[in-house]
Design a protein around this motif. Structure first.
Motif, PDB file in Angstrom:
ATOM      1  N   SER A 151      46.547  23.843  27.466  1.00  0.00           N
ATOM      2  CA  SER A 151      45.702  24.220  28.234  1.00  0.00           C
ATOM      3  C   SER A 151      44.878  23.204  29.190  1.00  0.00           C
ATOM      4  O   SER A 151      43.775  23.348  29.297  1.00  0.00           O
ATOM      5  N   ASN A 200      44.083  15.267  29.511  1.00  0.00           N
ATOM      6  CA  ASN A 200      44.929  15.259  30.750  1.00  0.00           C
ATOM      7  C   ASN A 200      45.586  14.104  30.810  1.00  0.00           C
ATOM      8  O   ASN A 200      46.598  14.151  31.509  1.00  0.00           O
ATOM      9  N   ARG A 224      43.702  21.207  32.276  1.00  0.00           N
ATOM     10  CA  ARG A 224      43.204  21.948  33.178  1.00  0.00           C
ATOM     11  C   ARG A 224      42.616  20.933  34.359  1.00  0.00           C
ATOM     12  O   ARG A 224      42.268  21.513  35.415  1.00  0.00           O
TER      13      ARG A 224
END
Length: 459
Positions: free
Chosen positions: A321, A307, A323
């Motif tokens: 993906s 991230n 998150r």
């Protein structure tokens, strides 16, 4: 000793005689060609973080928040990209500025680079180096990604010279490439021209390496080039238990001898092989990659969070993906555990470490790789989850030895007592299903408890 960022800086300034310019000491390769040291001979532990989109996606307040967090966790190198991956040429930074005028590498946009300056200066104030990628690789080899390809050998040299001159007095490590390998002759020419430009611009004061795509080494392409000071490889995100220790060992054996490290291992909170149905890499995966590589001969290690590299937050398209908003992800446990790893190695003469699998006589339990290395008077053995290990410490100096279990999850140590150094000994991990580091010292050397530090980390 846990230190806040402010206390760290105060301690550093006191030790440096209030001369904060010492934070920008150039780095060089150690005499044994295996590690990095500062100009004054102080060992330099590379604890990196992949913040690829730092310059591109964060405003100054956010960048300050991120950098202060990383300094407080003991990171020493922030890897960030000037011409970023996520449409870095055409999507402007938070202030509406793009890096190049007309996407021309010979026409840098001053407003954009003033923002880069701010971040570089802030990292310097916090005692960290920027591992600066002049560009992501899609700007010279668009095998995938956004691009466009904008470099030629001629403008790459000009752009490199611009960057080198602008940051020649700053704590910078140059990282060429950017998740790509050179495939055409022009690709090689572009990289070498950019390296030449950087060296001309900064008067050859900063170290250089190359960041390749997953599963590849800089040594495959540039090992004998003089500008390549140390090798970097990317073990990547494709599977659990990737044997990155083999990649470290490969580079360790090359001639001429050069330091090397894993510049992009599995990211914490990244879907395994990019597929959420496979599960997600966690802090145990992060620790394993770090200790495997370090005890196989690496100069240091780079951590990553899926991230954080993309600075993902609500409202942005998640790449692969993602998150967890990055402001939450900075507290994922793996990043804190990297500080414990640095503390462990810096509590010993880590630049003396030599990989030595023969230290392990026997092991029982899970059959994952056990990494072992030694100096003249200490040794470390990493067990991913084994229940017991038999080791021979007779290669160490001293007639008596101290033994410890170091917990890489908490940074705590458990003393196992003193032993005669005339036989092999078997040690059982406190918790068989968790990873541990066995530390054995020459008892006469009076080493501190493993991981115990006298002062703050970034000094």
């Amino acid at each position: 000793m846990k230190c806040t960022t402010t206390l760290r800086l105060l301690l550093y300034m006191l030790l440096a005689g209030m001369n904060t310019s010492l934070l920008a000491q150039s780095l060089k390769v150690s005499d044994n060609k295996r590690y990095l040291i500062k100009e004054d001979g102080t060992p330099f532990f590379w604890l990196g973080d992949t913040a690829w989109e730092l310059f591109h996606r964060l405003d100054r307040e956010e960048a300050t928040m991120y950098l202060e967090d990383r300094a407080d966790k003991g990171f020493t190198v922030i890897q960030a990209v000037v011409l970023a991956e996520l449409d870095g040429l055409n999507t402007p930074n938070p202030y509406g500025d793009s890096p190049l005028i007309n996407n021309d590498p010979t026409q840098p946009n001053e407003a954009y680079f003033e923002h880069v300056d701010f971040i570089v200066d802030k990292a310097e104030d916090l005692g960290m180096y920027i591992g600066m990628l002049p560009t992501w690789g899609d700007k010279f080899n668009k095998r995938w990604g956004v691009g466009p390809e904008v470099f030629t050998p001629e403008n790459a040299r000009t752009y490199g010279e611009f960057l080198g001159e602008r940051y020649k007095d700053k704590p910078i490590i140059w990282i060429l490439g950017g998740d790509r390998i050179p495939e055409e002759e022009e690709d090689f020419a572009i990289i070498r021209a950019m390296a030449e430009g950087l060296a001309n611009g900064d008067e050859d004061t900063h170290l250089m390496t190359y960041h390749p795509m997953g599963g590849r080494h800089s040594s495959e392409f540039f090992h004998e080039d003089e500008w390549l000071d140390f090798n970097m490889y990317q073990s990547g995100h494709g599977q659990k238990n990737t044997p990155n220790y083999e990649m470290t060992a490969h580079n360790y054996q090359l001639e001429p001898v050069k330091p090397n490290l894993d510049g992009e291992p599995n990211y914490e909170d990244h879907p395994i092989n990019w597929k959420p149905e496979n599960g997600w890499f966690d802090d145990a995966d992060v620790r394993q990659a770090a200790y495997w590589s370090m005890l196989s001969g690496a100069l240091g290690h780079t951590y990553g969070d899926h991230n954080i590299w993309q600075m993902w937050q609500e409202g942005r398209e998640p790449i692969s993906s993602a998150r967890t908003p990055w402001k939450e992800a900075i507290d994922h446990p793996g990043s804190q555990q990297m500080e414990y790893m640095r503390q462990l190695f810096e509590s010993r003469n880590f630049t003396e470490l030599i990989p030595d699998p023969s230290l392990v006589v026997n092991a029982e339990g899970e059959d994952r790789h056990i990494a072992a290395a030694r100096g003249s008077d200490f040794m470390m053995v990493y067990l991913p989850a084994n229940s017991s290990v038999e080791v021979d410490a007779q290669k160490l100096s001293g007639k008596r030895i101290n033994a410890w279990w170091f917990d890489p999850r908490t940074g705590d140590s458990v003393s196992l007592g003193k032993f005669k150094n005339n036989d092999s000994y078997t040690f059982r991990t406190p918790i068989a299903t968790k990873d541990w580091v066995l530390v054995i010292d020459d008892a006469n050397k009076a080493y501190t408890t493993p991981g115990e530090m006298l002062f703050g980390m970034n000094k």
